[in-house]
Each structure stands twice: as structure tokens, then as C-alpha cells.
Design a protein around this motif. Structure first.
Motif, PDB file in Angstrom:
ATOM      1  N   PHE A   7       0.709  -1.373   0.016  1.00  0.00           N
ATOM      2  CA  PHE A   7      -0.008   0.003   0.077  1.00  0.00           C
ATOM      3  C   PHE A   7       0.806   1.158   0.031  1.00  0.00           C
ATOM      4  O   PHE A   7       0.308   2.227  -0.393  1.00  0.00           O
ATOM      5  N   PHE A   8       2.252   1.111   0.318  1.00  0.00           N
ATOM      6  CA  PHE A   8       2.944   2.182   0.164  1.00  0.00           C
ATOM      7  C   PHE A   8       4.062   2.357  -1.110  1.00  0.00           C
ATOM      8  O   PHE A   8       4.494   1.483  -1.136  1.00  0.00           O
ATOM      9  N   VAL A   9       3.831   3.475  -1.589  1.00  0.00           N
ATOM     10  CA  VAL A   9       4.572   3.596  -2.928  1.00  0.00           C
ATOM     11  C   VAL A   9       5.300   4.945  -2.985  1.00  0.00           C
ATOM     12  O   VAL A   9       5.047   5.883  -2.144  1.00  0.00           O
ATOM     13  N   SER A  10       6.257   4.942  -3.700  1.00  0.00           N
ATOM     14  CA  SER A  10       7.190   6.010  -3.686  1.00  0.00           C
ATOM     15  C   SER A  10       6.370   7.462  -4.327  1.00  0.00           C
ATOM     16  O   SER A  10       5.448   7.262  -5.183  1.00  0.00           O
ATOM     17  N   ARG A  11       6.795   8.581  -3.976  1.00  0.00           N
ATOM     18  CA  ARG A  11       6.352   9.845  -4.507  1.00  0.00           C
ATOM     19  C   ARG A  11       6.873   9.872  -6.091  1.00  0.00           C
ATOM     20  O   ARG A  11       6.459  10.881  -6.540  1.00  0.00           O
ATOM     21  N   TYR A  12       7.931   9.092  -6.093  1.00  0.00           N
ATOM     22  CA  TYR A  12       8.736   9.784  -7.499  1.00  0.00           C
ATOM     23  C   TYR A  12       8.316   8.667  -8.644  1.00  0.00           C
ATOM     24  O   TYR A  12       7.864   7.606  -8.174  1.00  0.00           O
ATOM     25  N   GLY A  15      10.052   5.356  -8.529  1.00  0.00           N
ATOM     26  CA  GLY A  15      10.915   5.548  -7.500  1.00  0.00           C
ATOM     27  C   GLY A  15      10.812   4.210  -6.425  1.00  0.00           C
ATOM     28  O   GLY A  15      10.301   3.337  -6.672  1.00  0.00           O
ATOM     29  N   TRP A  16      11.838   4.244  -5.564  1.00  0.00           N
ATOM     30  CA  TRP A  16      11.838   3.045  -4.794  1.00  0.00           C
ATOM     31  C   TRP A  16      11.941   3.552  -3.202  1.00  0.00           C
ATOM     32  O   TRP A  16      12.229   4.513  -2.673  1.00  0.00           O
TER      33      TRP A  16
END
Length: 248
Positions: A7-12, A15-16
Motif C-alpha cells: 500500500f506504500f508507494v514512492s512519491r517519485y 521511485g523506490w
């Protein structure tokens, strides 16, 4: 809950999320503060402590230890480190009191310095006891990092009079020291990364794990830089508090 990280993804874009996790930090803290020579030797020789403890507990070879037996030994080890006794261990882990007593005896026989450290913490707490306004004692002790712990006497099922809880005076110094290390290194990392790699964001901590959000163009550089800083943790600890960390 095994997929919660999805459920948590990069803002980029592309991204990683990077996770940097200390290994056995609380056991390292116990080894450093207790000064137990055998525990330090086991850590320096990269011995699997839980497998070895399980082999002693179940009277078998380390190579024959099952995952479940290792899990039991690991749980007992942390329960003992947190200050639990045989009865509470047995109840919490659904084990026999006899097995828990056996583990405690074997653990302290191998690591007598740990027992001495825990007993010294009990003695310090009792030494600094002052009467409280409600008739229950209060005690304060200071850690080598300067953190002050406050302990309050409580009614006990095991003694006829109020007492300080072993789960506090045995456990607080260890978890507190580990937390102080993580908090100090968060500051070092934040300062260095903001200066050198501003597109990587420090976003969270979970116990001794630190999470970052990283743009794809600097992923490998960021990982190497984070690791290099954290690999110098022992140096920072000694230069900040004068505490020698002679285990990995």
C-alpha cells in the motif's frame, strides 16, 4: 497483513522505497552494556544464537534444529531479556514451566554477565529508591547515554509488598540504548543526505528499521551512502558517548 507494504508507494515516478535495518540491535545492546564475554564472542563469530540455544534446550545437534524449535528458543530469549520469569514465559508462549526454567538456567550459565548486569540494574533501582507520595517507592537511574529512567513500585502477585517490575529495570536500559543509537543515526543520516542527496526522503522508522523514499536516478548511490553511514555506527557511538561497541 503480509501485504501491507504494497500500500506504500514512492512519491517519485518509478521511485523506490528503501529499508535499512539493523541486525540484532537489542542483542548487541545487551552484549555491550552487560559486557558478557561469551555473548560478545558469539556475536563476533556470527553464531546463530537462537539455533545454538535451541540445541541446548532440546538436547540435540544444531543441524537438527527445526524452525519451530528455533522460534521457541528465540521467543524465550527475548522474553528473558525483557525480564519475564518462567511462569509468565510459560503462560505467554504456551510452554511448560519446566521447559522455561531449563532455558533460563542454560542461558544464564552460558551468559553469566547478562545475569550480573540485570542484577546490578535491580540493585541500582533499589539503591536510588525514594518514598512516593502514595506510599509506593520511586527510583531514577541514568544510562551511559544520559537517558533517565523512572521506575515506580507496584503491587505484585509474587511478593507480599510492592516492588519494582523486573520487566522494566531489565528491559528499559537495553531498549533505551538501542533507541538512542537509532535516533542518533537518524540525525547523522538526515544531515548527510539533505546535503548530498536531497531527492531521497527519510520517511519513517519502525523500531531499528529506517525507511527512505528515493528517486530512481540515485537509487544505487543512495543505498551505498546509507550503508556507509550506518556501518560507522560504532564509531559514532564511541565518539558521542564514549561507549565502545566491539561487536558487529
Amino acid at each position: 497483513m503480509s501485504g501491507i507494504k504494497d500500500f506504500f508507494v514512492s512519491r517519485y515516478k518509478d521511485g523506490w522505497i528503501i529499508e535499512a535495518d539493523y541486525k540484532q540491535l537489542e542483542i548487541v545492546a545487551l552484549a555491550v552494556l552487560s559486557g558478557d564475554a561469551v555473548l560478545k564472542s558469539d556475536l563476533n563469530n556470527k553464531i546463530d544464537l537462537h539455533t545454538r540455544n535451541a540445541a541446548d534446550l532440546f538436547n540435540t545437534k544444531e543441524a537438527w534444529i527445526t524452525k519451530e524449535e528455533r522460534r521457541i528458543a528465540k521467543s524465550l530469549s527475548f522474553q528473558l531479556q525483557y525480564g519475564a520469569g518462567a511462569s509468565s514465559m510459560a503462560k505467554k508462549l504456551d510452554l511448560t514451566i519446566r521447559l522455561c526454567k531449563k532455558f533460563i538456567e542454560q542461558y544464564y550459565n552460558r551468559y553469566p554477565g547478562v545475569r550480573m548486569f540485570q542484577e546490578s540494574m535491580r540493585d541500582r533501582v533499589l539503591l536510588h529508591r525514594t518514598p512516593g507520595t502514595n506510599g509506593y517507592g520511586v527510583s531514577k537511574t541514568q544510562s551511559p547515554t544520559g537517558r533517565v529512567y523512572t521506575y515506580y513500585e507496584e503491587d505484585s502477585n509474587y511478593t507480599p509488598h510492592p516492588t519494582f517490575r523486573p520487566t522494566q529495570y531489565k528491559n528499559y536500559p537495553i531498549q533505551g540504548f538501542a533507541a538512542d543509537i537509532v535516533l542518533m543515526m537518524l540525525g547523522k543520516l538526515l544531515f548527510i543526505l539533505k546535503k548530498e542527496l536531497p531527492t531521497i526522503k527519510m520517511i519513517n522508522t519502525i523500531h531499528d528499521s529506517i525507511l527512505f523514499d528515493c528517486s530512481p536516478d540515485i537509487l544505487h548511490i543512495a543505498c551505498k551512502r546509507i550503508k556507509k553511514v550506518l556501518d560507522n555506527t560504532a564509531w559514532y557511538v564511541e565518539n558521542t558517548w564514549g561507549i565502545v561497541v566491539d561487536v558487529p
